[in-house]
Design an enzyme around this catalytic site. Structure first.
Site, mmCIF file in Angstrom:
data_model
loop_
_atom_site.group_PDB
_atom_site.id
_atom_site.type_symbol
_atom_site.label_atom_id
_atom_site.label_comp_id
_atom_site.label_asym_id
_atom_site.label_seq_id
_atom_site.Cartn_x
_atom_site.Cartn_y
_atom_site.Cartn_z
ATOM 1 N N ASP A 421 39.804 30.033 48.271
ATOM 2 C CA ASP A 421 40.653 31.050 47.649
ATOM 3 C C ASP A 421 39.758 32.018 46.862
ATOM 4 O O ASP A 421 38.550 31.804 46.734
ATOM 5 C CB ASP A 421 41.629 30.326 46.704
ATOM 6 C CG ASP A 421 42.745 31.219 46.202
ATOM 7 O OD1 ASP A 421 43.011 32.260 46.829
ATOM 8 O OD2 ASP A 421 43.370 30.867 45.172
ATOM 9 N N GLU A 424 37.446 37.368 47.497
ATOM 10 C CA GLU A 424 37.345 38.814 47.838
ATOM 11 C C GLU A 424 36.056 39.454 47.348
ATOM 12 O O GLU A 424 35.679 40.457 47.959
ATOM 13 C CB GLU A 424 38.543 39.551 47.220
ATOM 14 C CG GLU A 424 39.862 39.142 47.828
ATOM 15 C CD GLU A 424 40.368 37.766 47.417
ATOM 16 O OE1 GLU A 424 40.006 37.319 46.309
ATOM 17 O OE2 GLU A 424 41.085 37.144 48.209
ATOM 18 N N ASP A 553 49.459 35.807 47.853
ATOM 19 C CA ASP A 553 50.477 35.595 46.824
ATOM 20 C C ASP A 553 51.679 36.497 47.049
ATOM 21 O O ASP A 553 51.767 37.588 46.498
ATOM 22 C CB ASP A 553 49.877 35.838 45.437
ATOM 23 C CG ASP A 553 48.762 34.843 45.128
ATOM 24 O OD1 ASP A 553 48.602 33.868 45.890
ATOM 25 O OD2 ASP A 553 48.052 35.044 44.125
#
Ligand SMILES: *[C@@H]1O[C@H](CO)[C@@H](O)[C@H](O)[C@H]1NC(C)=O
Length: 877
Positions: A421, A424, A553
């Site tokens: 997760d 980025e 999300d």
């Protein structure tokens, strides 16, 4: 006031001559598979943001019959290019003459422009609208047929649905922004689009460039313009002509999806906000008690000690108890997937509590972290644990470092897959150099303050051109928002930070997620010796080759439920077949009605996981009776059609076929499908038509022409290509099998994928329309052990049926499947059937018991003893 049409035409024709370059030295090589030329800035050169380079080389190569590759770069200066070891560029040696290709190539010399057209003369790419090439600003534009529809270009939650709206900009800059935020740049960059004509002809293009960019679709829909912050122009065009051809051609360049382990197709349950392990144990028990299928239990960051990777909170998630939990899951044929984040705690010498944190110390010893602008010290950011360093996936020690950390952690409790997760990369601070000047108070170790930056950050070189390129991409902008974009350094690693080999974050930012996913997948291969399952939030072209993706999300709203269909199908275009959205919605409290409807969508997405955020009301399906019933029915069907879904995953892996599809991918010639984005197809066979509105008990669904069979009731109807109203109670999903297909199903299904793998088979033959009485029904089945990294032994059966017979043939029979075929159900049989016989290859002809009810003919093979790997001919009359 509208401009007179004549004036518009004039403006358009002026606008079409905007190349900055003139061409010289054009030449085809002797094989006519490669064309080269030199480009020099013309007198009217007008790069608005970065002076044009003085000389460029232009190469067009015939990558395959349907694929051209155009490369424009500097012949003298070395420029950032994506290494082929990270993102494949296909077979590098062209071998086909342009004369044998299904496209043509043309150019003009002054100003230089080029066009690629298909054999019918339709434009595939026409650069005449613009070409600029400066160090920090490249612009390449293509003129489009303005009545074509464009799809792809992500990652973005488009409030307008699947079709890219005219006048919109898609910004490519990986960012930790919730998918619930519509119309802004999200976690990934995918500079690939499909252009679809109203008659159903498709082509597309991929700009193989990892730099930040805006892709601007003109108001008139006549041009699409790539505006990139650097790198080179490396453009692939695809002539189609079917949409599925374009997507396959794209994947022939970037690579097809990795084959998932069979268990990963089971249902996954996750949440953020468990306060202790017992809550996770109770959830698994809750599913068992409610008899809802569950294959995989997940843990989010709750399990970690002070949010440190590779640790367990010994008070609330004692590692010994986690091990016992995982061992029990395995004993129940279930699996375990925990989360890992890239940020490794940057240990301060004053912290007694962290002195033995190996991930930090070995990372420092191996010098494996991304460096700051000085290229001397590891860059410091902040994520959940507080101050962190980020592994540099370009570093030669990165794989060894990451594998060792995962291996030691795997020794504690044997997780089956990994969830990566925040990659980025997400950073809670912004700045070129950050330091922890207050280690007593940073981190705070408190949930409510941990996302506030507690580091001291400064810009030591405020005018640095990497952190401040003159062209501002639309980072953080929405479609209709009239505000300023956020600098590209906002809440991530700054563009001036350094990676191994003198690489700048500026160039490689968008690759982080995919590179982490690849290293993690490789590590899992070596740790477990089996196929890997890696779920990653950030992605880039080629990601599917290593890992899967969830849409991030989202929120527990009806709009987000609708969006999940679009995003999942967009990712299928991007070559990432294993994709799904958080079922029932991640952010906010879900509710009974929404959750009951959401599983009716999510049960048919390749990756099927319920996930919920910290503090939100529990949303496991068994919390409400109606939702539990909805889940039993929808997941019950999923588990029965897993043999078919797994076969689709395999076909995606070997051929680049999509698993979840837009209707227009399957029925491009039917223009009515082109805007449909509230339904989707599994492969080309099963149409899912969910209810997406609160309180609705019916749905208007479009059915392309042909015969359709309700997979729950086996009732059928004939569509002329029309909208059909489907009555749909709260617990009911809509899944229709297309006439002309043979669907291999598990005979009873089960509560885990192991049940399904051990189950016997039932074959469902869906006859086509009576008007197509000569038409064949076809299907196939792939079976293997579901976990070997290399698929060396497998079973591949193909089925072909007429209105009176079914033939089973083995294309490959190297896997010893002992499952039987218990029944064959033939749907759409109108004539009265008197008898049936089966001839199994090598055996005698035997008669078969049958039951005929309405138009459903059930042939009972249990007594005959037919194996799934047997070749046979079954006839009825
Ligand atoms: C890799 O790690 C070793 C320590 O294990 C270190 O000596 C070496 O310098 C590192 N390599 C690079 C390129 O930094």
């Amino acid at each position: 006031m509208a401009l007179p049409r004549l004036l518009l035409t004039l403006v358009a024709s002026i606008a079409t001559v905007r190349g900055d370059f003139d061409l010289s030295n054009p030449s085809w090589n002797t094989n006519r598979d490669t064309f080269t030329a030199t480009l020099s800035p013309s007198d009217s050169s007008s790069n608005p943001y970065s002076p044009d380079l003085t000389s460029l080389s232009f190469t067009l190569s015939v990558a395959s019959k349907t694929i051209s590759r155009v490369k424009i770069t500097s012949p003298t200066d070395s420029r950032w290019e994506i290494p082929e070891s990270i993102v494949s560029a296909g077979d590098p040696t062209p071998s086909l003459s342009i004369d044998d290709a299904s496209f043509t190539f043309d150019y003009t010399e002054s100003p230089f422009t080029f066009t690629v057209k298909d054999v019918d003369g339709s434009i595939v790419f026409d650069s005449s609208a613009a070409l600029h090439f400066g160090d920090q600003y490249l612009e390449l534009s293509t003129s489009l047929e303005s009545d074509n529809k464009l799809f792809g270009l992500g990652e973005k939650s488009r409030s307008t649905g699947s079709v890219i709206p005219k006048g919109s900009t898609t910004t490519m800059w990986a960012r930790d922004m919730a998918a619930a935020e519509f119309d802004t740049n999200l976690y990934a960059s995918h500079p690939f689009f499909v252009s679809l004509s109203s008659s159903g002809k498709a082509n597309g293009a991929f700009l193989r460039n990892s730099n930040g960019m805006d892709v601007v679709y003109s108001e008139a829909g006549d041009a699409l313009t790539f505006k990139a912050l650097g790198g080179v122009i490396d453009l692939f065009t695809f002539t189609g002509p079917k949409p599925s051809d374009v997507v396959k051609q794209y994947q022939s360049i970037i690579g097809t999806p990795t084959l998932q382990p069979y268990w990963a197709l089971g249902f996954h349950q996750c949440r953020y906000g468990y306060t202790n392990l017992q809550e996770a144990i109770d959830v698994v028990q809750g599913y068992a008690d409610a008899e809802i299928p569950l294959d995989i239990a997940w843990l989010d960051i709750d399990y970690m000690n002070l949010w440190l990777d590779f640790t367990y909170d010994e008070a609330n998630f004692p590692s010994a108890d986690v091990k016992a939990f995982v061992d029990q899951l395995h004993a129940n044929n279930q699996k375990f997937v925990p989360i890992v984040d890239p940020g490794i705690l940057a240990v301060d010498p004053s912290w007694d509590w962290a002195q033995d944190y190996d991930a930090y110390h070995s990372g420092i010893a191996m010098d494996v972290f991304v460096k700051d602008i000085t290229n001397e010290k590891p860059f410091m950011g902040q994520v959940w644990p507080g101050p962190v360093h980020f592994p540099d996936w370009f570093h030669p020690n990165a794989t060894e470092f990451w594998t060792a950390q995962l291996k030691n952690w795997h020794d504690i409790a044997e997780f089956d897959g990994v969830w990566v997760d925040m990659n980025e990369v997400s950073n809670f601070c912004t700045g070129q150099i950050c330091e922890n000047t207050d280690p007593d108070n940073c981190p705070t170790h408190k949930v409510d303050t941990q996302t506030q930056c507690c580091l001291s950050c400064s810009d030591v070189d405020p005018d640095n051109s990497l952190d401040n390129p003159s062209f501002l991409i639309g980072n953080d902008l929405g479609i209709n928002e009239d505000k300023n974009p956020s600098p590209i350094d906002t809440k991530t690693i700054p563009a001036s930070a350094k990676h191994y080999g003198d690489l700048n974050e500026y160039d490689v930012h968008n690759l982080h997620g995919t590179m982490e996913a690849k290293v993690t997948s490789d590590a899992m291969h070596s740790i477990r010796g089996t196929r890997s399952f890696v779920l990653s939030r950030s992605s880039f072209p080629g990601h599917g080759n290593h890992a899967s993706h969830w849409t991030g999300d989202n929120a527990a709203t009806w709009d987000d439920l609708k969006m999940s269909i679009v995003t999942v199908n967009d990712f299928a275009l991007f070559g990432i077949s294993m994709v799904g959205a958080d079922i029932c919605g991640f952010i906010g409290d879900s509710n009974e009605e929404l959750c009951a409807r959401w599983i009716q969508v999510g049960a048919f997405h390749p990756f099927s996981r319920n996930h919920n955020t910290f503090g939100a009301a529990p949303q496991e399906f068994y919390r409400w009776d109606s939702v539990a019933e909805s889940a039993r029915r929808a997941l019950g069907l999923r588990y029965q059609i897993l043999p078919f879904m797994y076969t689709l995953m395999w076909k995606a892996h070997v051929d680049g076929d999509a698993v979840s599809n837009y209707l227009w991918s399957v029925f491009p010639e039917d223009e009515a499908t082109h805007g449909v984005d509230e339904q989707f197809m599994l492969g080309d066979s099963i149409l899912i038509s969910p209810v997406l509105q609160d309180q609705a008990r019916d749905v208007d669904a479009y059915f392309p022409a042909g015969k359709w069979y309700n997979l729950f009731t086996l009732e059928s109807f004939e569509s002329a290509g029309e909208v059909v109203n489907l009555a749909t109670e709260l617990e009911e999903a809509n899944a229709h099998l297309r006439g002309g297909k043979v669907l291999p199903m598990a005979s009873t299904g089960g509560l885990t994928t192991v049940d399904v793998q051990n189950d016997d088979f039932s074959l469902v033959v869906a006859l086509p329309s009576e008007s197509d009485a000569e038409g064949l029904s076809e299907g196939e089945l792939f079976v293997d052990d579901g976990e070997s990294i290399e698929v060396t032994s497998f079973l591949h059966m193909v089925y072909s049926a007429t209105s009176t017979s079914l033939t089973s043939k083995a294309v490959e029979n190297s896997f010893d499947a002992s499952n039987a075929v218990l029944t064959v159900k033939v749907l759409g049989v109108t004539a009265k059937v008197q008898s049936a016989t089966i001839q199994v290859e090598g055996g005698e002809k035997r008669s078969v018991d049958l039951v005929q009810e309405d138009e459903v003919l059930t042939l009972d093979l249990a007594d005959v003893g037919v194996g799934v790997k047997d070749e046979f001919v079954l006839t009825w009359m």
